[in-house]
Design a protein around this motif. Sequence first.
Motif, PDB file in Angstrom:
ATOM      1  N   LEU A  31      26.155  32.983  12.376  1.00 25.22           N
ATOM      2  CA  LEU A  31      25.389  32.200  13.327  1.00 25.22           C
ATOM      3  C   LEU A  31      24.702  31.082  12.557  1.00 25.22           C
ATOM      4  N   HIS A  32      24.847  29.862  13.065  1.00 28.60           N
ATOM      5  CA  HIS A  32      24.331  28.680  12.378  1.00 28.60           C
ATOM      6  C   HIS A  32      23.169  28.096  13.201  1.00 28.60           C
ATOM      7  N   PHE A  33      22.012  28.018  12.564  1.00 32.05           N
ATOM      8  CA  PHE A  33      20.804  27.537  13.216  1.00 32.05           C
ATOM      9  C   PHE A  33      20.371  26.214  12.593  1.00 32.05           C
ATOM     10  N   GLU A  34      19.872  25.326  13.436  1.00 32.41           N
ATOM     11  CA  GLU A  34      19.325  24.054  12.953  1.00 32.41           C
ATOM     12  C   GLU A  34      18.162  23.640  13.845  1.00 32.41           C
ATOM     13  N   TYR A  35      17.158  23.033  13.227  1.00 31.30           N
ATOM     14  CA  TYR A  35      16.128  22.338  13.999  1.00 31.30           C
ATOM     15  C   TYR A  35      15.353  21.406  13.078  1.00 31.30           C
ATOM     16  N   VAL A  36      14.635  20.484  13.692  1.00 36.22           N
ATOM     17  CA  VAL A  36      13.764  19.563  12.967  1.00 36.22           C
ATOM     18  C   VAL A  36      12.338  19.832  13.428  1.00 36.22           C
ATOM     19  N   SER A  37      11.461  20.074  12.472  1.00 38.05           N
ATOM     20  CA  SER A  37      10.050  20.290  12.783  1.00 38.05           C
ATOM     21  C   SER A  37       9.208  19.300  11.995  1.00 38.05           C
ATOM     22  N   ALA A  38       7.898  19.473  12.030  1.00 38.64           N
ATOM     23  CA  ALA A  38       7.001  18.504  11.389  1.00 38.64           C
ATOM     24  C   ALA A  38       7.256  18.385   9.887  1.00 38.64           C
ATOM     25  N   GLN A  39       7.678  19.469   9.233  1.00 31.99           N
ATOM     26  CA  GLN A  39       7.914  19.429   7.790  1.00 31.99           C
ATOM     27  C   GLN A  39       9.294  18.887   7.434  1.00 31.99           C
TER      28      GLN A  39
END
Length: 281
Positions: free
Chosen positions: A214-222
């Motif tokens: 399972l491949h997860f990605e996201y963009v957060s403040a850091q």
Amino acid sequence: MIMLLFVDNLTNVDFSYLHTERGMLGETWLASASLEGALDEQGMVCDFGDVKRLLRHFLDKELDHCLLVPTLAPNLTIEQQDDYISLTWAYGTDKQLSCKSPAQAIALIETTEITPESVATWCIAQLKQHFADSIARLDISFADETIDGAFYHYSHGLKKHAGNCQRIAHGHRSRINIWLDGAKATHLEADWAKRWEDIYLGSDEDLVKSDQHLHFEYVSAQGPFELSMPKSQCYMINTDTTVEWLAQHIANTLAQENPGKTVRVQAFEGLHKGAIAEAKT
């Protein structure tokens, strides 16, 4: 006069780390410290307040909510470019995971294996420069919380969090309490601990690809985060993975499995904190 100054249960650190056989584990350790040195003109080895502030700041910055990586371990590839670290880790007989994240989210520990002792040795080496020459010896120790009942190790990431919980690979060692119609259900606690043994808890909206991994990605403040985990070591839910949602998810699932009964779940997030949820169908 030489004296020993000690601070028991100084703080706790929640993190994930890479284990040779089990993969990525969420963990919670209690940290204690001691310093040996000569008494100053105040009759102190050093000021308790200063010691606690310095050690807590270091542990919060360098370990807490990080992924701890044993840089000398076999089957590990690490690449660092600018302020980002990418790694691939082969473990067990045929498993592999990979992670890419801002460097501040990964602690590179110069050791072959992450243990309380190896991490303590690394911390001491980093901290020595911050203490006066009058301190002859600094010791740090880490220990698990004593848990008599069921518990699980889980890792996760909370992209909407303003603090370090947004990091995609951090975790906790957490106890769980469950009641059915007011009666303690230790068999369900043990069952749920088995379901979430060494697990990565993923949110549906962060999943970008599914195959054997399972491949997860996201963009957060850091910054941008990526993680690829074996499907067999992931558990998906349709909300964020805050402890509030996790407690409600467990309660809802058990209510479906035990119709007509009121389910009460006390889910911990590491040490002495968590959420309580109820459900009934």
